[in-house]
Design a protein around this motif. Structure first.
Motif, PDB file in Angstrom:
ATOM      1  N   ASP A 102     -61.887  55.691  -7.314  1.00  0.00           N
ATOM      2  CA  ASP A 102     -61.816  54.050  -6.786  1.00  0.00           C
ATOM      3  C   ASP A 102     -62.809  53.490  -6.077  1.00  0.00           C
ATOM      4  OD1 ASP A 102     -59.547  53.940  -9.624  1.00  0.00           O
ATOM      5  OD2 ASP A 102     -58.110  53.900  -7.702  1.00  0.00           O
ATOM      6  N   VAL A 103     -64.086  54.162  -5.723  1.00  0.00           N
ATOM      7  CA  VAL A 103     -64.364  53.845  -4.150  1.00  0.00           C
ATOM      8  C   VAL A 103     -65.926  54.517  -4.683  1.00  0.00           C
ATOM      9  CG1 VAL A 103     -65.559  54.039  -1.738  1.00  0.00           C
ATOM     10  CG2 VAL A 103     -63.024  54.780  -2.466  1.00  0.00           C
ATOM     11  N   PRO A 104     -66.573  52.918  -5.044  1.00  0.00           N
ATOM     12  CA  PRO A 104     -68.020  53.713  -6.197  1.00  0.00           C
ATOM     13  C   PRO A 104     -69.048  54.135  -5.488  1.00  0.00           C
ATOM     14  CG  PRO A 104     -67.658  51.195  -5.798  1.00  0.00           C
ATOM     15  CD  PRO A 104     -66.422  51.941  -5.629  1.00  0.00           C
ATOM     16  N   GLU A 105     -69.819  55.128  -5.683  1.00  0.00           N
ATOM     17  CA  GLU A 105     -70.869  55.482  -4.706  1.00  0.00           C
ATOM     18  C   GLU A 105     -71.752  54.431  -4.273  1.00  0.00           C
ATOM     19  OE1 GLU A 105     -73.933  59.225  -5.297  1.00  0.00           O
ATOM     20  OE2 GLU A 105     -71.951  59.356  -5.964  1.00  0.00           O
ATOM     21  N   GLY A 106     -71.972  54.638  -3.223  1.00  0.00           N
ATOM     22  CA  GLY A 106     -72.866  53.468  -2.382  1.00  0.00           C
ATOM     23  C   GLY A 106     -72.301  51.846  -2.649  1.00  0.00           C
ATOM     24  N   GLY A 107     -71.381  51.398  -3.291  1.00  0.00           N
ATOM     25  CA  GLY A 107     -70.163  50.858  -2.379  1.00  0.00           C
ATOM     26  C   GLY A 107     -69.089  51.440  -1.755  1.00  0.00           C
ATOM     27  N   GLY A 108     -67.901  50.304  -1.918  1.00  0.00           N
ATOM     28  CA  GLY A 108     -66.373  51.080  -1.446  1.00  0.00           C
ATOM     29  C   GLY A 108     -65.455  49.662  -2.007  1.00  0.00           C
ATOM     30  N   ALA A 109     -64.149  50.593  -0.557  1.00  0.00           N
ATOM     31  CA  ALA A 109     -63.081  48.946  -1.058  1.00  0.00           C
ATOM     32  C   ALA A 109     -62.455  48.565  -0.105  1.00  0.00           C
ATOM     33  CB  ALA A 109     -62.273  49.998  -2.504  1.00  0.00           C
ATOM     34  N   VAL A 110     -62.224  47.810   0.426  1.00  0.00           N
ATOM     35  CA  VAL A 110     -60.446  47.295   0.748  1.00  0.00           C
ATOM     36  C   VAL A 110     -59.339  47.920   0.186  1.00  0.00           C
ATOM     37  CG1 VAL A 110     -60.126  45.412   2.839  1.00  0.00           C
ATOM     38  CG2 VAL A 110     -62.250  45.265   1.625  1.00  0.00           C
ATOM     39  N   VAL A 111     -58.856  47.987   1.284  1.00  0.00           N
ATOM     40  CA  VAL A 111     -57.552  48.912   0.818  1.00  0.00           C
ATOM     41  C   VAL A 111     -56.511  48.657   1.998  1.00  0.00           C
ATOM     42  CG1 VAL A 111     -58.755  50.779  -0.741  1.00  0.00           C
ATOM     43  CG2 VAL A 111     -57.207  51.522   1.584  1.00  0.00           C
ATOM     44  N   ASP A 112     -55.287  49.059   1.440  1.00  0.00           N
ATOM     45  CA  ASP A 112     -53.854  48.877   2.481  1.00  0.00           C
ATOM     46  C   ASP A 112     -54.093  49.701   3.866  1.00  0.00           C
ATOM     47  OD1 ASP A 112     -53.663  45.705   2.203  1.00  0.00           O
ATOM     48  OD2 ASP A 112     -52.346  46.974   0.436  1.00  0.00           O
ATOM     49  N   ALA A 113     -53.788  50.495   4.914  1.00  0.00           N
ATOM     50  CA  ALA A 113     -53.183  51.363   5.262  1.00  0.00           C
ATOM     51  C   ALA A 113     -52.189  50.366   5.994  1.00  0.00           C
ATOM     52  CB  ALA A 113     -53.908  51.640   6.379  1.00  0.00           C
ATOM     53  N   PRO A 114     -51.255  52.236   6.411  1.00  0.00           N
ATOM     54  CA  PRO A 114     -49.989  52.128   7.098  1.00  0.00           C
ATOM     55  C   PRO A 114     -49.781  50.947   8.374  1.00  0.00           C
ATOM     56  CG  PRO A 114     -50.393  54.791   7.134  1.00  0.00           C
ATOM     57  CD  PRO A 114     -51.624  53.484   6.180  1.00  0.00           C
ATOM     58  N   GLY A 115     -49.120  49.753   7.972  1.00  0.00           N
ATOM     59  CA  GLY A 115     -48.581  49.345   9.319  1.00  0.00           C
ATOM     60  C   GLY A 115     -48.960  47.941   8.512  1.00  0.00           C
TER      61      GLY A 115
END
Length: 155
Positions: A66-79
């Motif tokens: 789900d994280v494209p090469e050369g790109g990325g993602a904003v994801v939820d983390a604990p807390g």
């Protein structure tokens, strides 16, 4: 002597006005230090420091697919924190606290090796989190992650 008492009276009145205008809860809410009511076992930073927080190590953030090469993602983390994950190569990922250091807005997903804050246009390098273009004057805070199988996890 009369002038001294006026200055002291003014200083005292200004101090009282400031004390009444700023509730103590507001000052505490702006602090980054956990309050005494927070449990020591609950992560308060959501892994937003380079070494992570106790109890968050190994927590899966996102599937590598789900994280494209050369790109990325904003994801939820604990807390309740947000983390921006950038995929540098097929097997290398970097992660940062998704809070822009300029004024606290959430940055966008990386694109073309750059992470951009949509609020004021600050840009950061996806490979190191460093400022590429202001108004931000400091880079994004690194979050320690690794690829574990098919997942990006906190370390």
């Amino acid at each position: 002597m009369n002038t001294e008492s006026l200055v002291s009276r003014r200083a005292a009145l200004c101090g009282i006005a400031v004390a009444l205008a700023v509730p103590s809860g507001l000052v505490t809410a702006c602090s980054s230090t956990p309050t005494s009511t927070e449990s020591g076992t609950t992560p308060t930073q959501g892994g937003s420091t380079p070494t992570g927080s106790a109890g968050t190590s190994g927590t899966a953030l996102v599937a590598l697919a789900d994280v494209p090469e050369g790109g990325g993602a904003v994801v939820d983390a604990p807390g309740g924190k947000k983390i921006v994950v950038a995929r540098i190569s097929a097997t290398e990922v970097k992660a940062y606290d998704a809070t822009c250091p300029h004024q606290g807005s959430m940055v966008a997903e990386p694109s073309g090796g750059t992470i951009t804050c949509p609020s004021h246009g600050s840009q950061f390098g996806a490979s190191d989190g460093a400022v590429k273009k202001g108004p931000a004057t400091t880079g994004l805070r690194a979050v320690s992650v690794k690829v574990d199988g098919d997942q990006v996890v906190l370390t």
